[in-house]
Design an enzyme around this catalytic site. Sequence first.
Site, PDB file in Angstrom:
ATOM      1  N   TYR A  55      31.159 -10.561 -12.319  1.00 38.21           N
ATOM      2  CA  TYR A  55      30.353 -11.648 -12.895  1.00 38.21           C
ATOM      3  C   TYR A  55      30.995 -13.019 -12.660  1.00 38.21           C
ATOM      4  O   TYR A  55      30.275 -14.013 -12.537  1.00 38.21           O
ATOM      5  CB  TYR A  55      30.060 -11.375 -14.386  1.00 38.21           C
ATOM      6  CG  TYR A  55      29.022 -10.281 -14.504  1.00 38.21           C
ATOM      7  CD1 TYR A  55      27.677 -10.550 -14.294  1.00 38.21           C
ATOM      8  CD2 TYR A  55      29.393  -8.955 -14.752  1.00 38.21           C
ATOM      9  CE1 TYR A  55      26.726  -9.549 -14.347  1.00 38.21           C
ATOM     10  CE2 TYR A  55      28.444  -7.947 -14.812  1.00 38.21           C
ATOM     11  CZ  TYR A  55      27.108  -8.250 -14.603  1.00 38.21           C
ATOM     12  OH  TYR A  55      26.159  -7.258 -14.644  1.00 38.21           O
ATOM     13  N   GLN A  92      13.938 -11.606 -15.374  1.00 35.91           N
ATOM     14  CA  GLN A  92      15.004 -10.596 -15.419  1.00 35.91           C
ATOM     15  C   GLN A  92      16.282 -11.181 -14.835  1.00 35.91           C
ATOM     16  O   GLN A  92      17.331 -10.552 -14.892  1.00 35.91           O
ATOM     17  CB  GLN A  92      14.589  -9.368 -14.612  1.00 35.91           C
ATOM     18  CG  GLN A  92      13.339  -8.674 -15.107  1.00 35.91           C
ATOM     19  CD  GLN A  92      12.861  -7.615 -14.115  1.00 35.91           C
ATOM     20  OE1 GLN A  92      13.289  -6.474 -14.148  1.00 35.91           O
ATOM     21  NE2 GLN A  92      11.975  -8.014 -13.227  1.00 35.91           N
ATOM     22  N   HIS A 114      17.334 -10.404 -19.468  1.00 36.40           N
ATOM     23  CA  HIS A 114      18.551  -9.659 -19.136  1.00 36.40           C
ATOM     24  C   HIS A 114      19.812 -10.500 -19.329  1.00 36.40           C
ATOM     25  O   HIS A 114      20.870 -10.156 -18.799  1.00 36.40           O
ATOM     26  CB  HIS A 114      18.473  -9.104 -17.705  1.00 36.40           C
ATOM     27  CG  HIS A 114      17.499  -7.959 -17.566  1.00 36.40           C
ATOM     28  ND1 HIS A 114      17.075  -7.485 -16.353  1.00 36.40           N
ATOM     29  CD2 HIS A 114      16.888  -7.205 -18.513  1.00 36.40           C
ATOM     30  CE1 HIS A 114      16.221  -6.474 -16.555  1.00 36.40           C
ATOM     31  NE2 HIS A 114      16.087  -6.298 -17.856  1.00 36.40           N
ATOM     32  N   CYS A 141      38.162 -16.288 -27.763  1.00 37.21           N
ATOM     33  CA  CYS A 141      36.830 -16.758 -28.159  1.00 37.21           C
ATOM     34  C   CYS A 141      36.952 -18.168 -28.725  1.00 37.21           C
ATOM     35  O   CYS A 141      37.774 -18.403 -29.618  1.00 37.21           O
ATOM     36  CB  CYS A 141      36.246 -15.810 -29.199  1.00 37.21           C
ATOM     37  SG  CYS A 141      34.750 -16.458 -29.980  1.00 37.21           S
ATOM     38  N   THR A 182      10.043  -8.876  -7.923  1.00 39.40           N
ATOM     39  CA  THR A 182      10.757  -7.767  -8.571  1.00 39.40           C
ATOM     40  C   THR A 182      10.297  -6.440  -7.982  1.00 39.40           C
ATOM     41  O   THR A 182       9.116  -6.266  -7.681  1.00 39.40           O
ATOM     42  CB  THR A 182      10.600  -7.801 -10.114  1.00 39.40           C
ATOM     43  OG1 THR A 182      11.218  -6.640 -10.667  1.00 39.40           O
ATOM     44  CG2 THR A 182       9.146  -7.886 -10.561  1.00 39.40           C
TER      45      THR A 182
HETATM   46  C1  BJW Z   1      11.496 -10.973  -2.372  1.00 33.36           C
HETATM   47  C2  BJW Z   1      12.192 -11.815  -1.532  1.00 33.36           C
HETATM   48  C3  BJW Z   1      11.614 -13.066  -1.250  1.00 33.36           C
HETATM   49  C4  BJW Z   1      13.315  -9.982  -1.732  1.00 33.36           C
HETATM   50  N1  BJW Z   1      10.446 -13.392  -1.790  1.00 33.36           N
HETATM   51  N2  BJW Z   1      10.330 -11.304  -2.893  1.00 33.36           N
HETATM   52  C5  BJW Z   1      14.417   6.726 -16.819  1.00 33.36           C
HETATM   53  C6  BJW Z   1      13.083   6.333 -16.876  1.00 33.36           C
HETATM   54  C7  BJW Z   1      12.728   5.094 -17.424  1.00 33.36           C
HETATM   55  C8  BJW Z   1      13.688   4.227 -17.908  1.00 33.36           C
HETATM   56  C9  BJW Z   1      15.005   4.622 -17.836  1.00 33.36           C
HETATM   57  C10 BJW Z   1      15.361   5.858 -17.301  1.00 33.36           C
HETATM   58  N3  BJW Z   1      16.714   5.967 -17.346  1.00 33.36           N
HETATM   59  C11 BJW Z   1      17.214   4.835 -17.896  1.00 33.36           C
HETATM   60  C12 BJW Z   1      16.177   4.005 -18.191  1.00 33.36           C
HETATM   61  C13 BJW Z   1      16.277   2.655 -18.780  1.00 33.36           C
HETATM   62  C14 BJW Z   1      16.892   1.650 -17.831  1.00 33.36           C
HETATM   63  C15 BJW Z   1      16.137   1.708 -16.494  1.00 33.36           C
HETATM   64  O1  BJW Z   1      15.091   1.117 -16.335  1.00 33.36           O
HETATM   65  N4  BJW Z   1      16.673   2.403 -15.509  1.00 33.36           N
HETATM   66  C16 BJW Z   1      15.960   2.530 -14.229  1.00 33.36           C
HETATM   67  C17 BJW Z   1      16.948   2.316 -13.105  1.00 33.36           C
HETATM   68  C18 BJW Z   1      15.229   3.841 -14.206  1.00 33.36           C
HETATM   69  N5  BJW Z   1      16.742   0.346 -18.446  1.00 33.36           N
HETATM   70  C19 BJW Z   1      17.623  -0.113 -19.290  1.00 33.36           C
HETATM   71  O2  BJW Z   1      18.655   0.482 -19.547  1.00 33.36           O
HETATM   72  C20 BJW Z   1      17.288  -1.417 -19.972  1.00 33.36           C
HETATM   73  N6  BJW Z   1      17.389  -1.260 -21.358  1.00 33.36           N
HETATM   74  C21 BJW Z   1      16.583  -0.438 -22.037  1.00 33.36           C
HETATM   75  O3  BJW Z   1      15.700   0.229 -21.502  1.00 33.36           O
HETATM   76  O4  BJW Z   1      16.828  -0.432 -23.382  1.00 33.36           O
HETATM   77  C22 BJW Z   1      16.082   0.480 -24.186  1.00 33.36           C
HETATM   78  C23 BJW Z   1      14.980  -0.258 -24.874  1.00 33.36           C
HETATM   79  C24 BJW Z   1      13.820  -0.553 -24.193  1.00 33.36           C
HETATM   80  C25 BJW Z   1      12.798  -1.203 -24.856  1.00 33.36           C
HETATM   81  C26 BJW Z   1      12.936  -1.491 -26.192  1.00 33.36           C
HETATM   82  C27 BJW Z   1      14.127  -1.214 -26.860  1.00 33.36           C
HETATM   83  C28 BJW Z   1      15.144  -0.571 -26.197  1.00 33.36           C
HETATM   84  C29 BJW Z   1      18.281  -2.495 -19.573  1.00 33.36           C
HETATM   85  C30 BJW Z   1      18.146  -2.856 -18.140  1.00 33.36           C
HETATM   86  C31 BJW Z   1      19.246  -3.820 -17.737  1.00 33.36           C
HETATM   87  C32 BJW Z   1      19.139  -4.176 -16.275  1.00 33.36           C
HETATM   88  N7  BJW Z   1      20.278  -4.865 -15.894  1.00 33.36           N
HETATM   89  C33 BJW Z   1      20.384  -5.337 -14.524  1.00 33.36           C
HETATM   90  C34 BJW Z   1      21.860  -5.796 -14.238  1.00 33.36           C
HETATM   91  C35 BJW Z   1      22.371  -6.781 -15.198  1.00 33.36           C
HETATM   92  C36 BJW Z   1      22.027  -8.180 -14.823  1.00 33.36           C
HETATM   93  C37 BJW Z   1      22.825  -8.663 -13.632  1.00 33.36           C
HETATM   94  O5  BJW Z   1      23.942  -8.224 -13.371  1.00 33.36           O
HETATM   95  O6  BJW Z   1      22.289  -9.541 -12.935  1.00 33.36           O
HETATM   96  O7  BJW Z   1      19.440  -6.373 -14.292  1.00 33.36           O
HETATM   97  S1  BJW Z   1      19.975  -4.134 -13.280  1.00 33.36           S
HETATM   98  C38 BJW Z   1      19.243  -5.249 -12.156  1.00 33.36           C
HETATM   99  O8  BJW Z   1      17.888  -4.793 -11.957  1.00 33.36           O
HETATM  100  C39 BJW Z   1      19.191  -6.598 -12.874  1.00 33.36           C
HETATM  101  C40 BJW Z   1      17.778  -7.006 -12.602  1.00 33.36           C
HETATM  102  O9  BJW Z   1      17.338  -7.938 -13.573  1.00 33.36           O
HETATM  103  C41 BJW Z   1      17.011  -5.709 -12.606  1.00 33.36           C
HETATM  104  C42 BJW Z   1      15.707  -5.753 -11.874  1.00 33.36           C
HETATM  105  O10 BJW Z   1      15.898  -5.955 -10.516  1.00 33.36           O
HETATM  106  P1  BJW Z   1      14.896  -6.881  -9.683  1.00 33.36           P
HETATM  107  O11 BJW Z   1      14.947  -8.246 -10.211  1.00 33.36           O
HETATM  108  O12 BJW Z   1      13.588  -6.227  -9.620  1.00 33.36           O
HETATM  109  O13 BJW Z   1      15.619  -6.906  -8.255  1.00 33.36           O
HETATM  110  P2  BJW Z   1      15.490  -5.876  -7.032  1.00 33.36           P
HETATM  111  O14 BJW Z   1      16.626  -6.133  -6.126  1.00 33.36           O
HETATM  112  O15 BJW Z   1      15.309  -4.499  -7.507  1.00 33.36           O
HETATM  113  O16 BJW Z   1      14.115  -6.299  -6.336  1.00 33.36           O
HETATM  114  C43 BJW Z   1      13.951  -7.535  -5.672  1.00 33.36           C
HETATM  115  C44 BJW Z   1      12.569  -7.591  -5.081  1.00 33.36           C
HETATM  116  O17 BJW Z   1      12.413  -8.876  -4.501  1.00 33.36           O
HETATM  117  C45 BJW Z   1      12.326  -6.565  -3.984  1.00 33.36           C
HETATM  118  O18 BJW Z   1      11.073  -5.893  -4.214  1.00 33.36           O
HETATM  119  C46 BJW Z   1      12.243  -7.409  -2.705  1.00 33.36           C
HETATM  120  O19 BJW Z   1      11.298  -6.915  -1.771  1.00 33.36           O
HETATM  121  C47 BJW Z   1      11.805  -8.734  -3.245  1.00 33.36           C
HETATM  122  N8  BJW Z   1      12.223  -9.888  -2.419  1.00 33.36           N
HETATM  123  N9  BJW Z   1      13.343 -11.252  -1.070  1.00 33.36           N
HETATM  124  C48 BJW Z   1       9.823 -12.551  -2.563  1.00 33.36           C
HETATM  125  N10 BJW Z   1      12.227 -14.002  -0.377  1.00 33.36           N
END
Ligand code: BJW
Length: 247
Positions: A55, A92, A114, A141, A182
């Site tokens: 980070y 996100q 996030h 802190c 996303t």
């Molecule tokens: C372009 C482009 C250009 C490229 N123009 N486009 C099984 C089933 C369902 C859920 C779960 C499961 N097992 C576990 C879970 C839950 C889990 C989850 O979803 N896991 C999955 C992997 C299955 N989720 C969690 O744990 C979340 N918490 C949770 O669910 O709590 C329980 C709860 C829910 C609701 C109520 C109460 C409680 C927490 C999720 C935390 C995610 N954290 C991260 C990392 C930390 C942040 C950081 O370091 O930056 O967040 S993971 C990472 O993925 C990051 C992002 O925000 C997130 C999403 O990614 P994003 O933004 O979609 O990026 P990419 O790379 O995937 O996609 C980019 C896109 O852009 C692509 O499509 C490209 O084509 C496109 N692109 N260039 C336009 N120029």
Amino acid sequence: MPAPALIVLTGAGISAESGLATFRDPNGLWARHRIEDVATPEAFARDPARVHAFYNMRRAQLHEPAVQPNAAHHALARLVTAWPAPALLVTQNVDDLHARTLPGAAARHLLPMHGELRKARCLHCGQVTAWDQDLSTQTPCPACGKPGGMRPHIVWFGETPLGLERIEDAMAACGMFLSVGTSGQVYPAAGFVAALRGRARTLELNLEPSLGSHLFDAAEHGPATTIVPAAVERLLAEAEREKKEEG
Ligand code: BJW
């Protein structure tokens, strides 16, 4: 008909053309770092120095002169501030590129679900502090003075995203949903489109079809800096036309 309440959801793709890597593209962050090493609370408990290094590197990148909001960030700022009904931009992304385009009172439109790279949180006292330096395992802190408890203010896998109550309220009222840059792989954000199906107009704007692309009413694929400004101008012109027809 009055303009519907709007939710815009963004992901890493919107910042790609500003020089920030996405997660799941071939040269993305998850190609170089294992999620289990850097983006879970267990990783931080096991090896906090490694998580801090990941980070710290990304926080420092935000200060590179080339890393600036692009045309898509600016267009969405215009959309949510000019939209003639409630409008919420849920991101996100943990970068601050949306925040730079929504200064002052306009910041009320932005919800970084996030977390934020430019903030740190103390595990001892819970205080969230604006943070632009590197963090280390010994950083004290600024609120309680205790060292060893400062962590990035980031939502890791298994942790509860931020602002869920506000998002639920906005979802309940939502009549127009835009998903930008996303891959639709991470929940709960990936589930928004399905939850809104049948009661909101839904539009995907992404480089390529996301995992849930078939759930959207319409989709446009291409680079964000090209397709987002065009879509925003179209949506605002539509809203303006409808307002005139009503009057
Ligand atoms: C372009 C482009 C250009 C490229 N123009 N486009 C099984 C089933 C369902 C859920 C779960 C499961 N097992 C576990 C879970 C839950 C889990 C989850 O979803 N896991 C999955 C992997 C299955 N989720 C969690 O744990 C979340 N918490 C949770 O669910 O709590 C329980 C709860 C829910 C609701 C109520 C109460 C409680 C927490 C999720 C935390 C995610 N954290 C991260 C990392 C930390 C942040 C950081 O370091 O930056 O967040 S993971 C990472 O993925 C990051 C992002 O925000 C997130 C999403 O990614 P994003 O933004 O979609 O990026 P990419 O790379 O995937 O996609 C980019 C896109 O852009 C692509 O499509 C490209 O084509 C496109 N692109 N260039 C336009 N120029």
